[in-house]
Design a protein around this motif. Structure first.
Motif, short mmCIF file in Angstrom:
data_model
loop_
_atom_site.label_atom_id
_atom_site.label_comp_id
_atom_site.label_asym_id
_atom_site.label_seq_id
_atom_site.Cartn_x
_atom_site.Cartn_y
_atom_site.Cartn_z
N CYS A 13 -1.08 -18.23 7.16
CA CYS A 13 -0.98 -19.15 6.03
C CYS A 13 -2.38 -19.57 5.56
O CYS A 13 -2.68 -19.52 4.37
CB CYS A 13 -0.15 -20.37 6.41
N GLU A 14 -3.22 -19.97 6.48
CA GLU A 14 -4.58 -20.39 6.11
C GLU A 14 -5.37 -19.23 5.54
O GLU A 14 -6.13 -19.40 4.59
CB GLU A 14 -5.29 -21.00 7.32
N ALA A 15 -5.19 -18.04 6.09
CA ALA A 15 -5.89 -16.86 5.60
C ALA A 15 -5.41 -16.48 4.20
O ALA A 15 -6.21 -16.11 3.33
CB ALA A 15 -5.71 -15.69 6.56
N ILE A 16 -4.11 -16.60 3.96
CA ILE A 16 -3.54 -16.32 2.64
C ILE A 16 -4.09 -17.30 1.61
O ILE A 16 -4.48 -16.92 0.51
CB ILE A 16 -2.00 -16.37 2.69
N ILE A 17 -4.15 -18.57 1.98
CA ILE A 17 -4.71 -19.58 1.07
C ILE A 17 -6.17 -19.27 0.77
O ILE A 17 -6.62 -19.38 -0.38
CB ILE A 17 -4.52 -20.99 1.65
N ALA A 18 -6.93 -18.82 1.76
CA ALA A 18 -8.34 -18.48 1.55
C ALA A 18 -8.48 -17.31 0.57
O ALA A 18 -9.33 -17.34 -0.32
CB ALA A 18 -9.01 -18.16 2.89
N HIS B 56 -10.58 -10.02 9.26
CA HIS B 56 -10.25 -11.07 8.32
C HIS B 56 -9.18 -10.59 7.35
O HIS B 56 -9.25 -9.47 6.84
CB HIS B 56 -11.49 -11.52 7.53
N VAL B 57 -8.19 -11.45 7.08
CA VAL B 57 -7.14 -11.11 6.13
C VAL B 57 -7.76 -10.99 4.74
O VAL B 57 -8.47 -11.90 4.29
CB VAL B 57 -6.02 -12.17 6.14
N VAL B 58 -7.52 -9.86 4.08
CA VAL B 58 -8.04 -9.64 2.74
C VAL B 58 -6.92 -9.41 1.73
O VAL B 58 -7.18 -9.23 0.53
CB VAL B 58 -9.05 -8.47 2.68
N GLY B 59 -5.68 -9.42 2.19
CA GLY B 59 -4.55 -9.25 1.28
C GLY B 59 -3.25 -9.55 1.96
O GLY B 59 -3.15 -9.55 3.19
#
Length: 161
Positions: A5-10, A45-48
């Motif tokens: 969730c935090e990665a998606i928001i970023a 790191h989540v990029v998508g």
């Protein structure tokens, strides 16, 4: 899911950010109503991310009688601008198509967000995935859709192409 969730928001904040105000939506609905797929860069790191449903109730104008339910539907998809053109979006679509096909879906649809400065690039990306406009020249009126078998070939899922 909280880390995602935090990665998606970023990622969302990199492209203008709307999801920070929808934090409750992300934590309360994702993974419950929709299947969530994330793609990471080489550093982890989540990029998508893609939020979809492989048993969706589609608006009638998004369906085709030759393709009975269950339907696959892409509700949201975001790829960081720094990761575009590197296969992140294709990886997300391949994974979702694989899951949808396993769930018995034969049709995938989405309503693209239009009006963005990168709208042409988004529509070109979806065309490379095998999706086409249901209403000629009006991608948001009729949406974009395709038989899953066409997408499997376009995306080379499982070496199909």
């Amino acid at each position: 899911m909280d880390d995602d969730c935090e990665a998606i928001i970023a990622v969302d904040q990199e492209i203008g950010g709307v999801f920070d105000s929808y934090r409750d939506y992300l934590t309360g609905r994702i993974g419950d109503v929709y299947e969530v797929f994330v793609v990471e860069d080489v550093t982890g790191h989540v990029v998508g991310w893609l939020e979809g449903n492989s048993d969706a109730d589609l608006y009638e104008e998004l369906t085709r009688p030759s393709h009975p339910a269950p339907y696959a539907y892409v509700a949201q998809m975001l790829v960081s601008p720094r990761a575009r053109g590197q296969g992140a979006g294709l990886a997300l679509m391949r994974e979702f198509v694989t899951v949808a096909q396993a769930a018995g879906c034969t049709w995938l649809a989405l309503l693209p967000k239009t009006g963005d400065e990168d709208e042409a690039a988004q529509l070109a990306f979806f065309a490379r995935c095998g999706l086409h406009e249901l209403v000629e020249g009006e991608p948001n009126e009729g949406g974009l859709a395709a038989p899953l078998v066409d997408m499997v070939v376009a995306l080379d899922v499982g070496g199909a192409g």
